[in-house]
Scaffold this motif. Structure first.
Motif, PDB file in Angstrom:
ATOM      1  N   ALA A   1       0.861  -1.191   0.000  1.00 35.11           N
ATOM      2  CA  ALA A   1       0.000   0.000   0.000  1.00 35.11           C
ATOM      3  C   ALA A   1       0.894   1.237   0.000  1.00 35.11           C
ATOM      4  CB  ALA A   1      -0.919   0.006   1.208  1.00 35.11           C
ATOM      5  N   SER A   2       1.019   1.899  -1.131  1.00 32.24           N
ATOM      6  CA  SER A   2       1.918   3.057  -1.202  1.00 32.24           C
ATOM      7  C   SER A   2       1.278   4.308  -0.622  1.00 32.24           C
ATOM      8  CB  SER A   2       2.345   3.311  -2.650  1.00 32.24           C
ATOM      9  OG  SER A   2       1.221   3.567  -3.469  1.00 32.24           O
ATOM     10  N   THR A   3      -0.066   4.334  -0.505  1.00 27.44           N
ATOM     11  CA  THR A   3      -0.775   5.458   0.095  1.00 27.44           C
ATOM     12  C   THR A   3      -1.416   5.020   1.407  1.00 27.44           C
ATOM     13  OG1 THR A   3      -1.250   6.506  -2.034  1.00 27.44           O
ATOM     14  CG2 THR A   3      -2.645   7.129  -0.178  1.00 27.44           C
ATOM     15  N   VAL A   4      -1.159   5.765   2.466  1.00 27.59           N
ATOM     16  CA  VAL A   4      -1.683   5.441   3.792  1.00 27.59           C
ATOM     17  C   VAL A   4      -2.404   6.662   4.352  1.00 27.59           C
ATOM     18  CG1 VAL A   4      -1.114   4.764   6.163  1.00 27.59           C
ATOM     19  CG2 VAL A   4       0.152   3.764   4.239  1.00 27.59           C
ATOM     20  N   VAL A   5      -3.644   6.467   4.768  1.00 29.09           N
ATOM     21  CA  VAL A   5      -4.429   7.512   5.420  1.00 29.09           C
ATOM     22  C   VAL A   5      -4.460   7.178   6.908  1.00 29.09           C
ATOM     23  CG1 VAL A   5      -6.629   8.740   5.495  1.00 29.09           C
ATOM     24  CG2 VAL A   5      -5.830   7.744   3.331  1.00 29.09           C
ATOM     25  N   HIS A   6      -3.780   7.979   7.708  1.00 27.90           N
ATOM     26  CA  HIS A   6      -3.652   7.670   9.138  1.00 27.90           C
ATOM     27  C   HIS A   6      -4.692   8.447   9.935  1.00 27.90           C
ATOM     28  CE1 HIS A   6      -2.196   6.619  12.985  1.00 27.90           C
ATOM     29  NE2 HIS A   6      -1.479   7.717  13.214  1.00 27.90           N
ATOM     30  N   LEU A   7      -5.757   7.756  10.324  1.00 26.31           N
ATOM     31  CA  LEU A   7      -6.847   8.350  11.095  1.00 26.31           C
ATOM     32  C   LEU A   7      -6.934   7.793  12.508  1.00 26.31           C
ATOM     33  CD1 LEU A   7      -9.662   8.215   8.368  1.00 26.31           C
ATOM     34  CD2 LEU A   7      -7.961  10.005   8.754  1.00 26.31           C
ATOM     35  N   ALA A   8      -6.262   6.665  12.768  1.00 28.40           N
ATOM     36  CA  ALA A   8      -6.343   6.050  14.090  1.00 28.40           C
ATOM     37  C   ALA A   8      -5.702   6.960  15.124  1.00 28.40           C
ATOM     38  CB  ALA A   8      -5.638   4.692  14.082  1.00 28.40           C
ATOM     39  N   GLY A   9      -6.313   7.040  16.281  1.00 24.81           N
ATOM     40  CA  GLY A   9      -5.763   7.867  17.342  1.00 24.81           C
ATOM     41  C   GLY A   9      -6.727   7.948  18.503  1.00 24.81           C
ATOM     42  N   GLY A  10      -6.343   8.707  19.493  1.00 24.14           N
ATOM     43  CA  GLY A  10      -7.179   8.832  20.678  1.00 24.14           C
ATOM     44  C   GLY A  10      -6.672   9.946  21.557  1.00 24.14           C
ATOM     45  N   PRO A  11      -7.295  10.120  22.708  1.00 20.64           N
ATOM     46  CA  PRO A  11      -6.911  11.228  23.585  1.00 20.64           C
ATOM     47  C   PRO A  11      -5.545  11.063  24.236  1.00 20.64           C
ATOM     48  CG  PRO A  11      -8.570   9.846  24.635  1.00 20.64           C
ATOM     49  CD  PRO A  11      -8.458   9.367  23.224  1.00 20.64           C
ATOM     50  N   LYS A  12      -4.997   9.859  24.197  1.00 20.51           N
ATOM     51  CA  LYS A  12      -3.705   9.620  24.829  1.00 20.51           C
ATOM     52  C   LYS A  12      -2.772   8.886  23.868  1.00 20.51           C
ATOM     53  CE  LYS A  12      -5.563   9.295  29.551  1.00 20.51           C
ATOM     54  NZ  LYS A  12      -5.679   8.453  30.761  1.00 20.51           N
ATOM     55  N   SER A  13      -1.493   9.219  23.928  1.00 23.89           N
ATOM     56  CA  SER A  13      -0.430   8.515  23.214  1.00 23.89           C
ATOM     57  C   SER A  13      -0.605   8.507  21.705  1.00 23.89           C
ATOM     58  CB  SER A  13      -0.306   7.071  23.739  1.00 23.89           C
ATOM     59  OG  SER A  13      -0.072   7.068  25.125  1.00 23.89           O
ATOM     60  N   ASP A  14      -1.218   9.559  21.162  1.00 22.47           N
ATOM     61  CA  ASP A  14      -1.349   9.662  19.716  1.00 22.47           C
ATOM     62  C   ASP A  14       0.032   9.736  19.064  1.00 22.47           C
ATOM     63  OD1 ASP A  14      -3.695   9.942  17.874  1.00 22.47           O
ATOM     64  OD2 ASP A  14      -2.540  11.645  17.152  1.00 22.47           O
ATOM     65  N   ASP A  15       0.973  10.375  19.747  1.00 28.87           N
ATOM     66  CA  ASP A  15       2.321  10.485  19.209  1.00 28.87           C
ATOM     67  C   ASP A  15       3.021   9.134  19.148  1.00 28.87           C
ATOM     68  OD1 ASP A  15       2.222  10.472  21.996  1.00 28.87           O
ATOM     69  OD2 ASP A  15       4.014  11.706  22.234  1.00 28.87           O
ATOM     70  N   VAL A  16       2.744   8.262  20.119  1.00 30.16           N
ATOM     71  CA  VAL A  16       3.328   6.923  20.106  1.00 30.16           C
ATOM     72  C   VAL A  16       2.846   6.155  18.879  1.00 30.16           C
ATOM     73  CG1 VAL A  16       3.446   4.714  21.322  1.00 30.16           C
ATOM     74  CG2 VAL A  16       3.554   6.862  22.613  1.00 30.16           C
ATOM     75  N   GLY A  17       1.551   6.217  18.625  1.00 29.63           N
ATOM     76  CA  GLY A  17       1.005   5.560  17.448  1.00 29.63           C
ATOM     77  C   GLY A  17       1.601   6.116  16.166  1.00 29.63           C
ATOM     78  N   ALA A  18       1.811   7.442  16.117  1.00 27.06           N
ATOM     79  CA  ALA A  18       2.396   8.049  14.917  1.00 27.06           C
ATOM     80  C   ALA A  18       3.809   7.536  14.670  1.00 27.06           C
ATOM     81  CB  ALA A  18       2.396   9.566  15.053  1.00 27.06           C
ATOM     82  N   ARG A  19       4.582   7.358  15.729  1.00 25.93           N
ATOM     83  CA  ARG A  19       5.942   6.830  15.549  1.00 25.93           C
ATOM     84  C   ARG A  19       5.904   5.427  14.961  1.00 25.93           C
ATOM     85  NH1 ARG A  19       6.722   9.392  20.657  1.00 25.93           N
ATOM     86  NH2 ARG A  19       8.054  11.238  20.449  1.00 25.93           N
ATOM     87  N   HIS A  20       4.997   4.602  15.454  1.00 27.24           N
ATOM     88  CA  HIS A  20       4.883   3.247  14.914  1.00 27.24           C
ATOM     89  C   HIS A  20       4.447   3.267  13.451  1.00 27.24           C
ATOM     90  CE1 HIS A  20       4.333   1.638  19.267  1.00 27.24           C
ATOM     91  NE2 HIS A  20       5.581   1.502  18.881  1.00 27.24           N
ATOM     92  N   VAL A  21       3.518   4.153  13.145  1.00 31.97           N
ATOM     93  CA  VAL A  21       3.042   4.267  11.762  1.00 31.97           C
ATOM     94  C   VAL A  21       4.175   4.737  10.848  1.00 31.97           C
ATOM     95  CG1 VAL A  21       1.561   5.669  10.259  1.00 31.97           C
ATOM     96  CG2 VAL A  21       0.604   4.563  12.281  1.00 31.97           C
ATOM     97  N   VAL A  22       4.924   5.737  11.270  1.00 30.65           N
ATOM     98  CA  VAL A  22       6.034   6.243  10.466  1.00 30.65           C
ATOM     99  C   VAL A  22       7.092   5.160  10.252  1.00 30.65           C
ATOM    100  CG1 VAL A  22       8.051   7.759  10.649  1.00 30.65           C
ATOM    101  CG2 VAL A  22       5.757   8.698  10.900  1.00 30.65           C
ATOM    102  N   GLN A  23       7.407   4.423  11.297  1.00 30.51           N
ATOM    103  CA  GLN A  23       8.404   3.365  11.158  1.00 30.51           C
ATOM    104  C   GLN A  23       7.942   2.283  10.182  1.00 30.51           C
ATOM    105  OE1 GLN A  23       8.844   2.227  15.261  1.00 30.51           O
ATOM    106  NE2 GLN A  23      10.015   4.068  15.789  1.00 30.51           N
ATOM    107  N   ALA A  24       6.662   1.932  10.262  1.00 32.00           N
ATOM    108  CA  ALA A  24       6.119   0.949   9.323  1.00 32.00           C
ATOM    109  C   ALA A  24       6.141   1.501   7.899  1.00 32.00           C
ATOM    110  CB  ALA A  24       4.698   0.564   9.720  1.00 32.00           C
TER     111      ALA A  24
END
Length: 266
Positions: free
Chosen positions: A63-86
């Motif tokens: 999947a060359s295009t990724v729409v990142h909508l997952a998140g929540g009130p806490k640790s959104d930055d942690v999820g973003a790091r995992h998404v970026v690394q992937a």
């Protein structure tokens, strides 16, 4: 069969609509969520968790295009790091992030965290698009309901409530447009105070309640008075007004204010 577009959080309120729009435009869509879902022609579900970093390699593969909508009130930055690394491992060529207006500037933990999330994406080396959105009508509804029941409204707080359908439509457009950096903020067609929101809510419900305006102290109050939480130019103003949203809302969500306020928005 074409290359899928990955949507993280594709089972959420906005995510479901984005998936429908992308699929309707003729694209296969892969949905990443914690609980999965039922596959359909052109729509595949993958179980994973951006916060935990699980299931991401399978989801990002091909999947060359990724729409990142997952998140929540806490640790959104942690999820973003995992998404970026992937995304880096998979060689993703376009990462689209939804953020909030005022990210990094309004002294609220979640809004500051969204600023950090944007920084992670910007500095990742992955080609990106960032869309900052105003408060969704559907998320403000239980807030207005609760304030109505309390007969209170924060003073000097202006908002630009936006229709979720308009946000989903813009996200689908951006997903198909290629990396664009930070694009124009998206907000609703009007700027309202919290007192305006509550007054329109009460009028819609036929309630005659006097609402007391309470000051917001400290740095947060100054930020609101300065309009730090409002869209900066350029801004795309679109979608329905708050009043139009109320008129089209499910009657069960507005029939009993004290009960509606206790519900959790998706």
């Amino acid at each position: 069969m074409n290359e899928p577009i990955l949507v993280t959080g594709g089972t959420g309120t906005i995510g479901r609509r984005v998936v429908t729009l992308l699929h309707g435009a003729g694209h296969d869509v892969r949905v990443l969520s914690r609980r999965g879902g039922t596959d359909a022609p052109g729509i595949q579900h993958v179980v994973g968790d951006t916060h935990e970093g699980t299931g991401l390699d399978e989801a990002f593969a091909g999947a060359s295009t990724v729409v990142h909508l997952a998140g929540g009130p806490k640790s959104d930055d942690v999820g973003a790091r995992h998404v970026v690394q992937a995304a880096q491992r998979a060689g993703t060529s376009h990462l689209l992030l939804i953020s909030v207006i005022g990210a990094g500037d309004v002294p609220i933990g979640y809004v500051r965290m969204k600023g950090e999330t944007e920084r992670i994406v910007r500095e990742s080396g992955v080609p990106f698009t960032i869309l900052r959105a105003a408060q969704l009508h559907s998320l403000l509804l239980p807030v207005a309901s609760k304030l109505s029941s309390l007969r209170l409204a924060p003073r000097d707080v202006r908002l630009e409530p936006v229709d979720g359908e308009a946000v989903a439509t813009r996200l689908a457009e951006l997903a198909l447009s290629g990396p664009s950096g930070r694009v124009a903020d998206i907000a609703g067609p009007e700027v309202l105070t919290f007192a305006d929101l509550v007054a329109q809510y009460n009028a819609h419900r036929g309630l005659t309640r006097r609402v007391m305006r309470m000051p917001v102290p400290g740095a947060l109050g100054r930020a609101y008075r300065d309009g730090t939480n409002l869209a900066s130019a350029p801004v795309d103003r679109m979608g329905s007004t708050w009043q139009q949203f109320l008129e089209g809302a499910d009657p069960m969500t507005t029939a009993r204010p004290d009960k509606a306020a206790s519900g959790r928005a998706a």
